[in-house]
Scaffold this motif. Structure first.
Motif, PDB file in Angstrom:
ATOM      1  N   ARG A  79      -7.829  52.728   1.836  1.00 32.79           N
ATOM      2  CA  ARG A  79      -7.838  51.657   1.422  1.00 32.79           C
ATOM      3  C   ARG A  79      -7.453  50.444   2.900  1.00 32.79           C
ATOM      4  O   ARG A  79      -6.437  50.589   3.374  1.00 32.79           O
ATOM      5  CB  ARG A  79      -6.550  51.298   0.629  1.00 32.79           C
ATOM      6  CG  ARG A  79      -6.505  52.565  -1.282  1.00 32.79           C
ATOM      7  CD  ARG A  79      -5.332  53.523  -1.942  1.00 32.79           C
ATOM      8  NE  ARG A  79      -4.983  51.595  -1.646  1.00 32.79           N
ATOM      9  CZ  ARG A  79      -4.909  50.786  -2.523  1.00 32.79           C
ATOM     10  NH1 ARG A  79      -5.917  51.388  -3.488  1.00 32.79           N
ATOM     11  NH2 ARG A  79      -4.336  49.789  -3.069  1.00 32.79           N
ATOM     12  N   CYS A  80      -8.078  49.216   2.152  1.00 36.77           N
ATOM     13  CA  CYS A  80      -8.165  48.445   3.534  1.00 36.77           C
ATOM     14  C   CYS A  80      -8.009  46.326   2.860  1.00 36.77           C
ATOM     15  O   CYS A  80      -8.853  46.679   2.115  1.00 36.77           O
ATOM     16  CB  CYS A  80      -9.562  48.562   3.963  1.00 36.77           C
ATOM     17  SG  CYS A  80      -9.859  46.989   4.866  1.00 36.77           S
ATOM     18  N   LEU A 131      -8.893  42.885   4.286  1.00 37.78           N
ATOM     19  CA  LEU A 131      -9.252  42.174   5.150  1.00 37.78           C
ATOM     20  C   LEU A 131      -8.706  40.884   5.519  1.00 37.78           C
ATOM     21  O   LEU A 131      -8.875  39.838   4.267  1.00 37.78           O
ATOM     22  CB  LEU A 131     -11.019  42.178   5.169  1.00 37.78           C
ATOM     23  CG  LEU A 131     -11.413  43.194   4.555  1.00 37.78           C
ATOM     24  CD1 LEU A 131     -13.192  42.822   4.047  1.00 37.78           C
ATOM     25  CD2 LEU A 131     -12.331  43.820   5.976  1.00 37.78           C
ATOM     26  N   ARG A 167     -16.330  42.821   3.720  1.00 39.82           N
ATOM     27  CA  ARG A 167     -16.192  44.259   2.309  1.00 39.82           C
ATOM     28  C   ARG A 167     -18.003  45.000   2.066  1.00 39.82           C
ATOM     29  O   ARG A 167     -17.826  46.805   1.823  1.00 39.82           O
ATOM     30  CB  ARG A 167     -16.753  43.213   1.367  1.00 39.82           C
ATOM     31  CG  ARG A 167     -16.022  43.742   0.084  1.00 39.82           C
ATOM     32  CD  ARG A 167     -15.750  42.540  -1.407  1.00 39.82           C
ATOM     33  NE  ARG A 167     -14.457  42.746  -0.804  1.00 39.82           N
ATOM     34  CZ  ARG A 167     -13.614  42.675  -1.838  1.00 39.82           C
ATOM     35  NH1 ARG A 167     -13.296  43.415  -3.145  1.00 39.82           N
ATOM     36  NH2 ARG A 167     -12.561  41.873  -2.052  1.00 39.82           N
ATOM     37  N   LEU A 176     -18.186  47.663   4.394  1.00 37.86           N
ATOM     38  CA  LEU A 176     -17.003  48.969   4.590  1.00 37.86           C
ATOM     39  C   LEU A 176     -17.211  49.966   2.998  1.00 37.86           C
ATOM     40  O   LEU A 176     -17.082  50.757   3.565  1.00 37.86           O
ATOM     41  CB  LEU A 176     -16.057  48.516   4.489  1.00 37.86           C
ATOM     42  CG  LEU A 176     -15.793  47.600   6.031  1.00 37.86           C
ATOM     43  CD1 LEU A 176     -14.432  46.970   6.239  1.00 37.86           C
ATOM     44  CD2 LEU A 176     -15.499  48.568   6.996  1.00 37.86           C
ATOM     45  N   GLU A 177     -17.312  48.909   1.966  1.00 32.13           N
ATOM     46  CA  GLU A 177     -17.332  50.123   0.990  1.00 32.13           C
ATOM     47  C   GLU A 177     -18.948  50.580   1.388  1.00 32.13           C
ATOM     48  O   GLU A 177     -18.532  51.637   0.178  1.00 32.13           O
ATOM     49  CB  GLU A 177     -17.752  48.698  -0.221  1.00 32.13           C
ATOM     50  CG  GLU A 177     -16.052  48.213  -0.817  1.00 32.13           C
ATOM     51  CD  GLU A 177     -16.197  47.366  -1.854  1.00 32.13           C
ATOM     52  OE1 GLU A 177     -17.243  46.394  -2.235  1.00 32.13           O
ATOM     53  OE2 GLU A 177     -14.593  47.116  -2.393  1.00 32.13           O
ATOM     54  N   GLU A 237     -12.220  51.533   0.799  1.00 36.79           N
ATOM     55  CA  GLU A 237     -12.358  50.551  -0.094  1.00 36.79           C
ATOM     56  C   GLU A 237     -11.204  49.523   0.269  1.00 36.79           C
ATOM     57  O   GLU A 237     -10.432  50.090   0.401  1.00 36.79           O
ATOM     58  CB  GLU A 237     -11.119  51.432  -1.360  1.00 36.79           C
ATOM     59  CG  GLU A 237     -10.772  50.782  -2.975  1.00 36.79           C
ATOM     60  CD  GLU A 237      -9.961  51.666  -3.560  1.00 36.79           C
ATOM     61  OE1 GLU A 237      -9.027  50.999  -4.458  1.00 36.79           O
ATOM     62  OE2 GLU A 237      -9.169  52.413  -3.245  1.00 36.79           O
ATOM     63  N   VAL A 238     -12.147  48.552   0.486  1.00 33.61           N
ATOM     64  CA  VAL A 238     -11.337  47.364   0.103  1.00 33.61           C
ATOM     65  C   VAL A 238     -10.178  46.422  -1.193  1.00 33.61           C
ATOM     66  O   VAL A 238     -11.366  45.939  -1.662  1.00 33.61           O
ATOM     67  CB  VAL A 238     -12.689  45.631   0.763  1.00 33.61           C
ATOM     68  CG1 VAL A 238     -11.904  44.626   0.756  1.00 33.61           C
ATOM     69  CG2 VAL A 238     -13.690  46.919   1.616  1.00 33.61           C
ATOM     70  N   ILE A 241      -8.327  41.069   0.002  1.00 34.94           N
ATOM     71  CA  ILE A 241      -8.918  40.167   0.847  1.00 34.94           C
ATOM     72  C   ILE A 241      -7.950  38.705   1.177  1.00 34.94           C
ATOM     73  O   ILE A 241      -7.534  38.090   0.386  1.00 34.94           O
ATOM     74  CB  ILE A 241     -10.632  39.552   0.832  1.00 34.94           C
ATOM     75  CG1 ILE A 241     -10.099  38.619  -0.035  1.00 34.94           C
ATOM     76  CG2 ILE A 241     -11.322  40.691   1.266  1.00 34.94           C
ATOM     77  CD1 ILE A 241     -11.531  37.556  -0.306  1.00 34.94           C
ATOM     78  N   PRO A 247      -2.015  48.610   1.260  1.00 38.13           N
ATOM     79  CA  PRO A 247      -2.921  49.845   1.465  1.00 38.13           C
ATOM     80  C   PRO A 247      -2.521  50.244   3.219  1.00 38.13           C
ATOM     81  O   PRO A 247      -1.353  50.021   3.446  1.00 38.13           O
ATOM     82  CB  PRO A 247      -4.408  47.983   2.632  1.00 38.13           C
ATOM     83  CG  PRO A 247      -3.065  47.443   3.018  1.00 38.13           C
ATOM     84  CD  PRO A 247      -2.143  47.365   1.910  1.00 38.13           C
TER      85      PRO A 247
END
Length: 123
Positions: free
Chosen positions: A4-5, A7, A19, A22-23, A28-29, A32, A48
């Motif tokens: 889980r991220c 940005l 996004r 990475l996805e 998983e974004v 933001i 995250p």
């Protein structure tokens, strides 16, 4: 499950592209943000595993944001279009787990930076 991220960047175009990238790579974004305050708020809301923070935010620098995130997130990775060498000492003195050049950004690169000391993916 996926990593889980969050940005953090002041460029809408970069946020959209990162996004999507990475996805596609299985990250998983979860949010933001474009400011330090937004990053702290989103981190508290979304929990995250890692936050990617641009060094050059509009009115802030990523090093300050990384310090503000300590305690709220397991890991911070600094990102930039500048080379690592430009900020080597500041990166080493920061609470970040590491640094990625934006051109090298990928799910695998994030996992490589986190390595064995980083947060594990949630199940």
């Amino acid at each position: 499950m996926s990593l889980r991220c969050l940005l953090v960047d002041d460029s809408v175009r970069f946020l959209e592209a990162a996004r999507a990238l990475l996805e596609r790579g299985g990250v998983e974004v979860v949010g933001i943000a474009s400011t330090g305050a937004g990053a702290v708020s989103q981190a508290r809301e979304t929990a995250p595993d890692v936050v990617l923070v641009d060094l050059d935010l509009d009115l802030e620098n990523g090093f300050d944001v990384a310090h503000r995130l300590v305690g709220d997130v397991p890991a911070v990775i600094l990102i930039s279009t500048h080379s690592r060498e430009d900020f080597q000492e500041l990166i080493a003195d920061s609470p970040a787990h590491g640094f990625l050049h934006k051109s090298a950004l990928s799910a695998r690169a994030i996992r490589d930076v986190l390595g064995d000391t980083g947060p594990t993916a949630r199940s």
